[in-house]
Write a protein that holds these residues in place. Sequence first.
Motif, PDB file in Angstrom:
ATOM      1  N   ILE A 192       0.846  -1.060   0.006  1.00  0.00           N
ATOM      2  CA  ILE A 192      -0.460  -0.108   0.103  1.00  0.00           C
ATOM      3  C   ILE A 192       0.815   1.295   0.042  1.00  0.00           C
ATOM      4  N   ALA A 193       2.298   1.104   0.812  1.00  0.00           N
ATOM      5  CA  ALA A 193       3.001   2.515   0.403  1.00  0.00           C
ATOM      6  C   ALA A 193       3.797   2.699  -1.092  1.00  0.00           C
ATOM      7  N   PRO A 194       3.700   3.973  -1.392  1.00  0.00           N
ATOM      8  CA  PRO A 194       4.064   3.831  -2.904  1.00  0.00           C
ATOM      9  C   PRO A 194       5.868   3.726  -2.593  1.00  0.00           C
ATOM     10  N   ASN A 195       6.757   3.362  -1.697  1.00  0.00           N
ATOM     11  CA  ASN A 195       7.932   3.533  -1.680  1.00  0.00           C
ATOM     12  C   ASN A 195       8.362   3.229  -0.383  1.00  0.00           C
ATOM     13  N   ASP A 196       9.492   2.744   0.534  1.00  0.00           N
ATOM     14  CA  ASP A 196       9.899   2.343   1.615  1.00  0.00           C
ATOM     15  C   ASP A 196       9.610   3.573   3.063  1.00  0.00           C
ATOM     16  N   ALA A 197      10.391   4.617   2.287  1.00  0.00           N
ATOM     17  CA  ALA A 197       9.869   5.921   3.070  1.00  0.00           C
ATOM     18  C   ALA A 197       8.180   6.278   3.722  1.00  0.00           C
ATOM     19  N   GLN A 198       7.588   6.004   2.800  1.00  0.00           N
ATOM     20  CA  GLN A 198       6.199   6.347   3.389  1.00  0.00           C
ATOM     21  C   GLN A 198       5.684   4.884   3.843  1.00  0.00           C
ATOM     22  N   VAL A 199       6.619   3.753   4.641  1.00  0.00           N
ATOM     23  CA  VAL A 199       6.112   2.710   5.212  1.00  0.00           C
ATOM     24  C   VAL A 199       5.255   3.214   7.094  1.00  0.00           C
ATOM     25  N   SER A 200       6.420   4.126   7.292  1.00  0.00           N
ATOM     26  CA  SER A 200       6.414   4.615   8.481  1.00  0.00           C
ATOM     27  C   SER A 200       4.804   5.249   8.673  1.00  0.00           C
ATOM     28  N   LYS A 201       4.509   6.014   8.159  1.00  0.00           N
ATOM     29  CA  LYS A 201       2.628   6.567   7.940  1.00  0.00           C
ATOM     30  C   LYS A 201       1.858   5.575   8.199  1.00  0.00           C
ATOM     31  N   TYR A 202       1.575   4.924   7.468  1.00  0.00           N
ATOM     32  CA  TYR A 202       0.714   3.739   7.377  1.00  0.00           C
ATOM     33  C   TYR A 202       1.169   2.595   8.047  1.00  0.00           C
ATOM     34  N   SER A 203       2.053   2.541   9.061  1.00  0.00           N
ATOM     35  CA  SER A 203       2.687   1.571  10.660  1.00  0.00           C
ATOM     36  C   SER A 203       2.324   2.380  11.385  1.00  0.00           C
ATOM     37  N   GLY A 204       1.745   4.079  11.385  1.00  0.00           N
ATOM     38  CA  GLY A 204       1.427   4.821  12.262  1.00  0.00           C
ATOM     39  C   GLY A 204      -0.132   4.333  12.397  1.00  0.00           C
ATOM     40  N   TYR A 205      -0.805   4.539  11.056  1.00  0.00           N
ATOM     41  CA  TYR A 205      -2.193   3.989  11.227  1.00  0.00           C
ATOM     42  C   TYR A 205      -3.447   3.524  11.372  1.00  0.00           C
TER      43      TYR A 205
END
Length: 606
Positions: free
Chosen positions: A50-63
């Motif tokens: 769901i994350a466009p790149n690895d840097a965005q994984v933190s955002k979805y983990s926070g969700y």
Amino acid sequence: MARQKLTFKQQMDGFPWVQLMVVSLVRFSEPIAFSSLFPYVFFMVKDFKIAPNDAQVSKYSGYLSSSFALCQVISAYHWGRFSEAHGRKITLTCGLIGTSISLLILGFSHNFYQALVARSLMGLLNGNVGVIRTIIGEIATERKHQALAFSTMPLLFQFGAVIGPMIGGFLVFRDGTINEVPSWFPDFAKKIIKSYPYALPNVVVCVFLMFGLLNATLFLEETHPVFKNRKDYGLEVGDFIKKNILGIQPKRRPWQKCTHGGSENIDHGDEEINANEVRVHDENENAPLLDTVNDSDAESVQSVEPILTRRQSVGLIRTYSLHEPTDALHADTDTASDGCKESSIFHHVFHTKVFYPISVNFIMALHLIVYNEFLPVFLAYDLTVDPENPKKLASKFPWKISGGIGYEPEQTGTLLSTTGIFGCLVVIFILPVIDRKFDCLTIFRSLVKLYPIMYIMVPYVVFLQGERIPSWCTVVYLYIITGIKTFCGALTSPQIMLLIHNSSPLGCRSVINGATISISASARFIGPLVWGYIMSWSQQNDVAWVSWWSLSLFCMVALYQSYKIAPIDDDENADNQQDRGSTNNPRTKTSNSRLGRRSSLSSLSN
């Protein structure tokens, strides 16, 4: 401020070991469920694509973390109200069942949104933390026992921090990794794991939860002052097991018939009690109490001037009785200076002395959940190297920091588990010694000062990944950081819980504990949600230190707020011990009690 020094034997005298052990087994399974997600959440979100790149994984983990906390904000207060209306035990069992269902949904999720629903249900269906705090307060009523009793909460969390990350780190088998499915697993299990690589740790955690549920059903006694005498069939089965299997003679329960004097008819006893109550109410309420005392007590009663009437004595008993710690408030219609009803939860949380402990607890919950959730995420980021020279790091000391150190789930699980063992040792061996020598606020304020130092150190672990630096330096560095956090958390958590408990009005501690959990859950909602964005932004802009240094600022706010908390008065505990020391002399005990309460007696007579 140093406390009155007690020996360990004095501190442990009368400690409620049995029921506290039962509650501990219930509590033990929940931090396992909470912490088992940490080692693999980064990879779970990454596999959902769901994350466009690895840097965005933190955002979805926070969700995922924030959805759990947001639902706790909504439900924790209502679970506290539910426990007041229906009892503590039924609330705990509902929470354990709800958590088990949520974990199974999470483990068998096909996509991110199913996992999001599962985490949300976990927050909605479980309010056990606040209820367990209330139970501990109702079990450990003496001040000398309270710090050690409340320390079981962080102790069990530390045990969960040992078992949970191990389960989450070593029972996740992803394709293309070094952690492969063992050959001795049955074929059907291998097929399930291949389709659902994150199911196995959640199934194992559910087994722990079912053990806690069975233990609560059979051996946990109700502590609610209204429902504790209600018949409990589960407890009767537990008593049968104790007597016939374990060889332990259970105590007689309040609902069981009395066989003394050859009489087993409890109905006649009830009729006789009711008749006595009618006769008491028919008497004149203004009649003096001298008619109800024997000759040996006449002198001590006559020495109190003026003589109390029956109405005044009932008011005195209700005011100072140690056996009614949860009396309901009688000021439903009175309005406080803030415009709220004196009995309203809003008044007690925001306009009494319990406000500052709760606000500090909010900040502590915020930065600790961010650390627990995002340290594994930060460590899981790939190591960033210089594109022109792969042997050099892309990060430049001190301001340019990007990427992580490429830790796998089992490495993070080992780190969290071993420091969890250290936390257990701190609670068992260090906390009792410190608690006997220092008061709550001194311990709390001293240790909160270490958090900012720890958070400033976190992002610089990247610079230990150079070729010339041994790999063991990274391990030592991480253990120092996580050890400081574990040490401070193990010693400060029981102190802030004890401060909230003793600052709360007696009549609504369960509701305030529920409100405290809701407020803490709001911190756990805000923290991962906001820091998920901050960490993603800082990774994209090569300033990974921003997310960690901002946590240091929050710790400084908590330190500032702690100086506004009113200290717990330990003089009452000393008075109680003095009274127990003079029990062999009834005249002395009566005299001391009379002197200690003379001002209150005078105000009643007026």
